[in-house]
Motif scaffolding. Structure first.
Motif, PDB file in Angstrom:
ATOM      1  N   PRO A 359       0.836  -1.230   0.000  1.00  0.00           N
ATOM      2  CA  PRO A 359       0.000   0.000   0.000  1.00  0.00           C
ATOM      3  C   PRO A 359       0.857   1.261   0.000  1.00  0.00           C
ATOM      4  CG  PRO A 359      -0.767  -1.572   1.653  1.00  0.00           C
ATOM      5  CD  PRO A 359       0.546  -2.080   1.166  1.00  0.00           C
ATOM      6  N   VAL A 360       0.429   2.240  -0.763  1.00  0.00           N
ATOM      7  CA  VAL A 360       1.132   3.512  -0.863  1.00  0.00           C
ATOM      8  C   VAL A 360       0.118   4.641  -0.679  1.00  0.00           C
ATOM      9  CG1 VAL A 360       2.511   5.030  -2.333  1.00  0.00           C
ATOM     10  CG2 VAL A 360       2.875   2.565  -2.409  1.00  0.00           C
ATOM     11  N   SER A 361       0.445   5.587   0.187  1.00  0.00           N
ATOM     12  CA  SER A 361      -0.434   6.736   0.392  1.00  0.00           C
ATOM     13  C   SER A 361      -0.288   7.701  -0.785  1.00  0.00           C
ATOM     14  CB  SER A 361      -0.091   7.457   1.701  1.00  0.00           C
ATOM     15  OG  SER A 361      -0.845   8.643   1.818  1.00  0.00           O
ATOM     16  N   THR A 362      -1.406   8.089  -1.352  1.00  0.00           N
ATOM     17  CA  THR A 362      -1.393   9.025  -2.482  1.00  0.00           C
ATOM     18  C   THR A 362      -1.907  10.402  -2.083  1.00  0.00           C
ATOM     19  OG1 THR A 362      -3.578   8.239  -3.181  1.00  0.00           O
ATOM     20  CG2 THR A 362      -1.653   7.180  -4.174  1.00  0.00           C
ATOM     21  N   ALA A 363      -2.019  10.646  -0.778  1.00  0.00           N
ATOM     22  CA  ALA A 363      -2.470  11.964  -0.323  1.00  0.00           C
ATOM     23  C   ALA A 363      -1.463  13.028  -0.756  1.00  0.00           C
ATOM     24  CB  ALA A 363      -2.620  11.966   1.198  1.00  0.00           C
ATOM     25  N   ASN A 364      -1.972  14.072  -1.366  1.00  0.00           N
ATOM     26  CA  ASN A 364      -1.136  15.175  -1.864  1.00  0.00           C
ATOM     27  C   ASN A 364      -0.084  14.705  -2.870  1.00  0.00           C
ATOM     28  OD1 ASN A 364      -2.470  17.050  -0.137  1.00  0.00           O
ATOM     29  ND2 ASN A 364      -1.141  16.383   1.559  1.00  0.00           N
ATOM     30  N   GLN A 365      -0.353  13.595  -3.524  1.00  0.00           N
ATOM     31  CA  GLN A 365       0.591  13.079  -4.513  1.00  0.00           C
ATOM     32  C   GLN A 365       0.359  13.771  -5.851  1.00  0.00           C
ATOM     33  OE1 GLN A 365       3.080  10.851  -4.025  1.00  0.00           O
ATOM     34  NE2 GLN A 365       3.727  11.091  -6.129  1.00  0.00           N
TER      35      GLN A 365
END
Length: 598
Positions: A359-365
């Motif tokens: 899993p990878v956080s994409t917040a503000n990506q």
């Protein structure tokens, strides 16, 4: 005085102040370990009129070897093969049992590698503990055994996941099976025989996405551990036969001693390359080279439950639907045309058994995230398609109906051709298909109605990749690549050249140039709208890297124009140019200190 002369003078003065010259004691050989009987010496072995001098493991002074003395010290024990000549690997009459125990009589006829050197943190000095490696082969397997002396209480060994053994002690080899000094197989094993395998390529990060079929077993002993390995030749891509040579490095990592790394061959820190300092093995003749066909069929039964926005009572919450049972048949096949050329084919392949992405956080990506390839079909010789600018990223092929690939090497030429028909771009959800059905019905009353996905639904994207690379001399290569991506209203083509050159033993230069042509929608940020048009783009990448014993100086950069697109590859940003320079100085490690790494 020129700038070059002034720079050299400053560097010499600084080196003398930081690292003054001292007298180095002479290093003697290591005491051989008690292993199976010594095999008959071949022409490449050490002379028998020399004897080893034992080194006390409790000595407080660490003997240091000058690089020019290391190779001559290789003949310090008559049971050990020479480091100065190619080693002829003996053919074993009977295969050893791979159980981690070195009690098979077959090992008595193996070549014995010893006189290891500590290369980190020490600089070609005597290791904390000795190591011996045995090697032999038969028609189907290459056999390797490791005998490691170490305090049993300090051995680090866990039942780790594959490729996740690097917090343990480990042993292993780099096998340059084409002897091109450019790339090699990585084969490492922890004390329990857990494997870490991948591809080492000069100038790139190690790639552990490749999994090689082999058998290994390790056993903890009262004075260390032993590991036995059987590597099928059919799992490797190689050139073998009369007078063919492989490059080889043999390593041993001892975590409890400041992460000590021991190497069979001496490693000169003033030379930027590793594989051109490797030893050589030969004699791998009469290997079974049957054309092997592997077929992996798959049958998938699935039923999907989903929430649909279409209801019979206009309920805004929608309704839950169970779709019917779905059956899918597929297979992948691999055919070894020669030991160096492989043909892969896939029909509706099932990749459900492949490890999921973390899993990878994409917040503000703001930019796309790169995910490594893990599907076995695409991993076959994936190194051929890798370039600094990621022109080929097989994760762009999402769900192929059919795919075919041929990869291999012939002499100094390396090549790869890939074709795939990907149904993912035209694979729309059931609700989207319901929208299309309703839109088509409205045409009875409104003939001019435009149904947005009508031209795309159930259409496939055709993807092609061509790669060719030729070795020039012993240290350079020049390559060409081309890709094409074609969907209904999205077309992209790329082509370009790349190369890697060794300017001297310390300096490497790399470059890549790419031209792109696209017919697709381009977004205009000033007008906040997308326009369908033709766009031509250009991209480049370069790197000059000079590595010395203590200094490293790097100049690199890359850039892409506004209309640059590489739909078969991975592009983090366009319309950018980056140029970077770095200078690093690192003092020599003092191997006698109690803490080097923390």
């Amino acid at each position: 005085m020129t700038v070059s002369t002034l720079t050299t003078a400053i560097f010499l003065v600084f080196s003398i102040l930081v690292n003054p010259i001292s007298a180095f004691p002479q290093t003697t050989g290591q005491q051989p370990l008690p292993l199976p009987p010594t095999p008959t010496m071949t022409s490449g072995d050490a002379p028998k009129d020399t004897a080893p001098t034992p080194i006390s493991s409790s000595s407080t002074e660490t003997p240091v070897l000058k690089t020019e003395d290391v190779r001559s010290a290789a003949n310090s024990s008559s049971r050990y093969v020479s480091k100065t000549e190619p080693i002829r690997i003996p053919r074993l009459e009977t295969p050893p049992t791979i159980d981690g125990q070195l009690d098979d009589a077959a090992w008595g006829g193996a070549a014995v590698f010893g006189d290891f050197l500590q290369t980190n943190p020490g600089d070609n000095v005597a290791p904390t503990h000795p190591t011996e490696v045995l090697m032999g082969y038969d028609a189907k397997y290459l056999y390797i055994a490791f005998k490691v002396i170490e305090n049993r209480d300090k051995v680090r060994a866990t039942v780790a996941r594959r490729d996740n053994i690097f917090n343990d002690d480990y042993v292993g080899v780099h096998l340059d099976t084409f002897n091109d000094q450019r790339q090699a197989y990585i084969l490492f094993f922890n004390p329990l025989g857990v494997q870490a395998d991948g591809i080492f390529a000069e100038g790139r990060d190690d790639d552990y996405s490749v999994d090689i079929v082999m058998d290994s077993k390790g056993v903890l002993t009262s004075d260390g551990f032993t590991v036995e390995v059987a590597i099928p030749f059919k799992s490797l891509r190689y050139e073998a036969g009369k007078d063919k040579m492989w490059g080889i490095h043999i390593f041993r990592r001892f975590q409890d001693a400041n992460k000590e790394m021991d190497s069979w061959m001496p490693i000169n820190r003033s030379i930027s390359s590793s594989l051109n300092q490797a030893g050589k093995i030969t004699g791998l003749e009469d290997i079974s080279t049957t054309r092997q066909l592997e077929i992996n069929p798959s049958l998938t039964l699935s039923q999907t439950g989903r929430r649909s926005r279409y209801t019979f009572d206009n309920n805004p919450a929608g309704r839950y639907i169970n779709d019917g049972l779905k059956t899918e048949l597929g297979f992948t096949a691999k055919f070894s045309l020669t030991p160096t050329i492989t043909l892969d084919f896939a029909y509706n392949p099932d990749f459900a058994q492949v490890e999921a992405d973390a899993p990878v956080s994409t917040a503000n990506q703001r930019f796309p995230i790169f995910f490594q390839e893990k599907r076995p079909f695409f991993l076959e010789r994936i190194d051929i398609f890798q370039t600094p600018m990621n022109i080929v990223n097989t994760r762009a092929i999402i769900d192929p109906d059919i795919a075919a690939k041929i990869t291999g090497r012939r002499g100094k030429n390396t090549f790869g051709i890939l074709y795939a028909s990907d149904n993912a771009p035209g694979n729309y959800s059931q609700d989207e298909r319901e929208d299309l059905r309703i839109c088509r019905q409205t045409r009875f009353t409104n003939p001019g109605a435009v149904c947005g996905i009508e031209r795309f639904v159930d259409k496939n994207a055709d993807i092609g990749v061509f790669r060719f690379k030729r070795d020039i001399g012993s240290q350079h290569n020049l390559g060409f690549f081309a890709t094409t991506y074609n969907f209904t209203d999205r077309h992209n083509h790329t082509a370009g050249f790349d190369g890697r050159f060794r300017l001297d033993e310390k300096t490497i230069a790399e470059f890549q140039i790419v031209g792109t042509n696209s017919r697709r929608h381009f977004y205009d940020s000033e007008l906040d709208s997308a326009f369908y048009r033709t766009g031509n783009g250009f991209g480049y990448s370069y790197m000059i890297d000079r590595i010395d014993r203590n200094w490293r100086m790097t100049l690199d950069g890359e850039g892409r124009t506004r209309d640059y697109r590489a739909d078969v590859g991975f592009t983090p940003r366009v319309d950018t140019n980056q140029h970077r320079s770095r200078i690093r100085y690192q003092t020599d490690y003092d191997a006698t200190k109690p803490i080097i790494f923390k």
